[in-house]
Scaffold this active site. Structure first.
Site, PDB file in Angstrom:
ATOM      1  N   GLU A  99     -23.238  11.770  54.667  1.00  0.00           N
ATOM      2  CA  GLU A  99     -23.140  10.655  55.251  1.00  0.00           C
ATOM      3  C   GLU A  99     -22.499  10.762  56.932  1.00  0.00           C
ATOM      4  OE1 GLU A  99     -21.735  11.486  52.446  1.00  0.00           O
ATOM      5  OE2 GLU A  99     -22.030  10.056  50.809  1.00  0.00           O
ATOM      6  N   PRO A 126     -23.809  27.224  47.741  1.00  0.00           N
ATOM      7  CA  PRO A 126     -23.317  26.263  46.829  1.00  0.00           C
ATOM      8  C   PRO A 126     -22.942  25.063  47.510  1.00  0.00           C
ATOM      9  CG  PRO A 126     -22.283  28.222  46.563  1.00  0.00           C
ATOM     10  CD  PRO A 126     -22.895  28.456  47.726  1.00  0.00           C
ATOM     11  N   ARG A 127     -23.105  23.765  46.990  1.00  0.00           N
ATOM     12  CA  ARG A 127     -22.629  22.745  47.503  1.00  0.00           C
ATOM     13  C   ARG A 127     -21.193  22.714  47.808  1.00  0.00           C
ATOM     14  NH1 ARG A 127     -20.977  19.156  49.836  1.00  0.00           N
ATOM     15  NH2 ARG A 127     -21.671  16.900  49.920  1.00  0.00           N
ATOM     16  N   GLY A 176     -20.685  24.076  57.328  1.00  0.00           N
ATOM     17  CA  GLY A 176     -21.342  23.734  58.247  1.00  0.00           C
ATOM     18  C   GLY A 176     -22.461  24.535  59.118  1.00  0.00           C
ATOM     19  N   GLU A 177     -23.034  25.611  58.220  1.00  0.00           N
ATOM     20  CA  GLU A 177     -23.988  26.625  58.530  1.00  0.00           C
ATOM     21  C   GLU A 177     -25.468  26.213  57.908  1.00  0.00           C
ATOM     22  OE1 GLU A 177     -21.876  30.248  60.454  1.00  0.00           O
ATOM     23  OE2 GLU A 177     -21.729  30.438  58.135  1.00  0.00           O
ATOM     24  N   ASN A 179     -30.342  15.689  49.506  1.00  0.00           N
ATOM     25  CA  ASN A 179     -31.260  15.319  50.635  1.00  0.00           C
ATOM     26  C   ASN A 179     -32.217  16.174  50.944  1.00  0.00           C
ATOM     27  OD1 ASN A 179     -32.740  14.014  52.518  1.00  0.00           O
ATOM     28  ND2 ASN A 179     -30.839  13.679  53.758  1.00  0.00           N
ATOM     29  N   PRO A 180     -33.556  16.273  50.744  1.00  0.00           N
ATOM     30  CA  PRO A 180     -34.527  17.375  51.007  1.00  0.00           C
ATOM     31  C   PRO A 180     -35.181  17.254  52.523  1.00  0.00           C
ATOM     32  CG  PRO A 180     -35.566  15.567  50.203  1.00  0.00           C
ATOM     33  CD  PRO A 180     -34.488  14.945  50.037  1.00  0.00           C
ATOM     34  N   LEU A 181     -34.203  16.403  53.066  1.00  0.00           N
ATOM     35  CA  LEU A 181     -34.997  16.148  54.448  1.00  0.00           C
ATOM     36  C   LEU A 181     -34.677  17.079  55.555  1.00  0.00           C
ATOM     37  CD1 LEU A 181     -34.432  12.135  55.122  1.00  0.00           C
ATOM     38  CD2 LEU A 181     -36.416  13.266  54.581  1.00  0.00           C
ATOM     39  N   GLU A 182     -33.391  17.876  55.484  1.00  0.00           N
ATOM     40  CA  GLU A 182     -33.070  18.968  56.489  1.00  0.00           C
ATOM     41  C   GLU A 182     -33.983  20.072  56.326  1.00  0.00           C
ATOM     42  OE1 GLU A 182     -28.875  19.847  56.156  1.00  0.00           O
ATOM     43  OE2 GLU A 182     -28.425  18.093  57.648  1.00  0.00           O
TER      44      GLU A 182
END
Length: 441
Positions: free
Chosen positions: A68, A270-271, A312-313, A337-340
């Site tokens: 978000e 990992p998330r 953040g990497e 999200n698969p967009l990145e």
């Protein structure tokens, strides 16, 4: 449930919050011990500010977590460019790191206050926002009611309601309506989301598309990328990102399956990076050699797994590969999200449980930029096939990039919906700037 019962339930929620307020210190201490709270900033969760309120109009943005936060960054930058002050609240340490790394210093970050009347009122008394912009599906009853009582416009942007959330709110439709009637506008991601918000009582509702499509690709350190690429050398790579418990084991299965065919490096991200110790223990128990990013381990020819256990990497990890499995879709549910990965030149694989990103996956699948795998066996074969077929892999990568480009435009539509709320603040900000200039003459 009648309107009367809804009001009674919300009143009970308010009183319950007041009753537990003295005891939340232990809860926050426990979260801090697990690395889920910044110990030095816990007072912000009680609504105590750690920064002064700037003079002039101010917009409060709230984004729960990393996804978000990344989605609303372009929107925050657009608002700040008009001279309007911004305070951004988030709820996780990882999202705070994203805010610090990607936003200009003048954007104030605070941890979101607990949804308790005392904390929320203290926060609002200090910041006195002229407008509240909430990302995606953050429906906190006390916060919404207090904003409504103070007649502060509140707009939900990039709004979505998962199947589970919609079903839950539908069972409490009167409570949902009593809350959503306080929203000045809902800007939903899809037509399905918009209809769900309308059925729960929100008005007006418009559709913008997904703000995440209009974000810049996640940043990275070019020097670090060069170092890692030199360590990997000519080896093929594939990555399992945003994984949840159980999916790292599946990624290890894939690695062992493809090892006789490719001298490939497997990247696991990992998330929740704090799970790094547990993930490493599982991998080493399987006699796999692990290099951890958090330790600065060097990748060599004997390394089986590169464990991306840092915050953040993601932009760095995704630039190391062309084949990506997106987690929370096989051993867990909802999807990520698969967009990145699509915008960074990766062929996207995912399990079937992607309800939270259904429309995005539908577009990727239709255009050939992504594939759904039924189970671990199918994932093993899919990774092996894509690593073996440069042409097919390239076709998926190009289709994914084209899908992302076709989906752009949500930022402009969201700004258009926000104009009635932002434009008066822009004028007010300009008047304040003019007054300051006159005083300095």
């Amino acid at each position: 449930m009648s309107e009367r019962w809804a009001r009674t339930a919300l009143t009970g929620y308010r009183w319950l919050g007041g009753a537990i307020y003295p005891f939340v210190g232990g809860y926050l201490s426990m979260r801090a011990a697990k690395g889920k709270e910044e110990h030095s900033r816990r007072r912000e969760r009680y609504g105590y500010p750690s920064a002064a309120r700037p003079v002039g109009p101010l917009v409060w943005f709230h984004a729960a977590s990393v996804g978000e936060t990344s989605a609303v960054i372009p929107l925050i930058e657009e608002v700040a460019a008009r001279g309007i002050s911004v305070v951004l609240t988030t709820g996780t340490v990882t999202s705070a790191t994203i805010a610090r790394d990607r936003l200009a210093p003048e954007i104030i970050h605070q941890y979101v206050p607990l949804d308790l009347k005392t904390a929320v009122c203290r926060f609002l008394d200090h910041w006195q926002p002229d407008l509240a912009i909430i990302a995606e599906s953050e429906i906190w009853p006390m916060t919404i009611l207090e904003l409504g009582a103070r007649r502060i416009p509140q707009v939900l942007v990039n709004g979505r309601l998962s199947d589970r959330s919609f079903a839950r709110w539908s069972r409490r439709s009167s409570i949902a309506e009593a809350l959503l009637e306080n929203l000045s506008h809902v800007v939903a991601q899809t037509d399905v989301d918009a209809e769900r918000f309308r059925r729960l009582g929100a008005r007006p509702v418009t559709v913008s598309g997904n703000l995440k499509v209009d974000t810049n690709a996640p940043p990275y350190d070019p020097a670090e990328l060069d170092v890692l690429k030199s360590q990997i050398g000519a080896r093929l790579t594939w990555a399992a990102i945003s994984t949840f418990q159980g999916e790292e084991e599946i990624a290890a299965d894939v690695h062992e399956f493809i090892r006789p065919h490719h001298k490939a490096l497997t990247i696991i991200v990992p998330r929740h990076p704090e799970r790094g110790d547990d993930v490493e223990a599982m991998l080493t128990a399987r006699d796999l050699t692990v290099a951890r990013r958090s330790r600065g381990d060097v990748i060599n020819s004997q390394t089986d797994i590169f464990l991306g256990d840092t915050i953040g990497e993601m932009g760095l990890y995704l630039r190391l590969t062309e084949v990506v499995f997106v987690g929370r879709s096989m051993a867990s549910e909802g999807g990520q999200n698969p967009l990145e990965p699509a915008m960074l030149g990766c062929a996207v694989l995912s399990g079937r449980n992607v309800q939270n990103f259904r429309e995005t996956y539908q577009r990727l699948l239709k255009n050939g930029g992504g594939r759904i795998v039924r189970d671990a066996e199918m994932l093993r074969k899919a990774v092996h096939y894509l690593l073996s077929n440069h042409k097919v892999r390239g076709e998926m990568i190009r289709a994914g990039a084209a899908t992302v480009n076709d989906m752009r435009g949500a930022l402009a539509l969201t700004l258009k919906a926000l104009e009635p709320y932002i434009n008066p603040l822009t004028v007010k900000a300009r008047l304040h700037a003019y007054d300051r200039e006159k005083q300095q003459e």
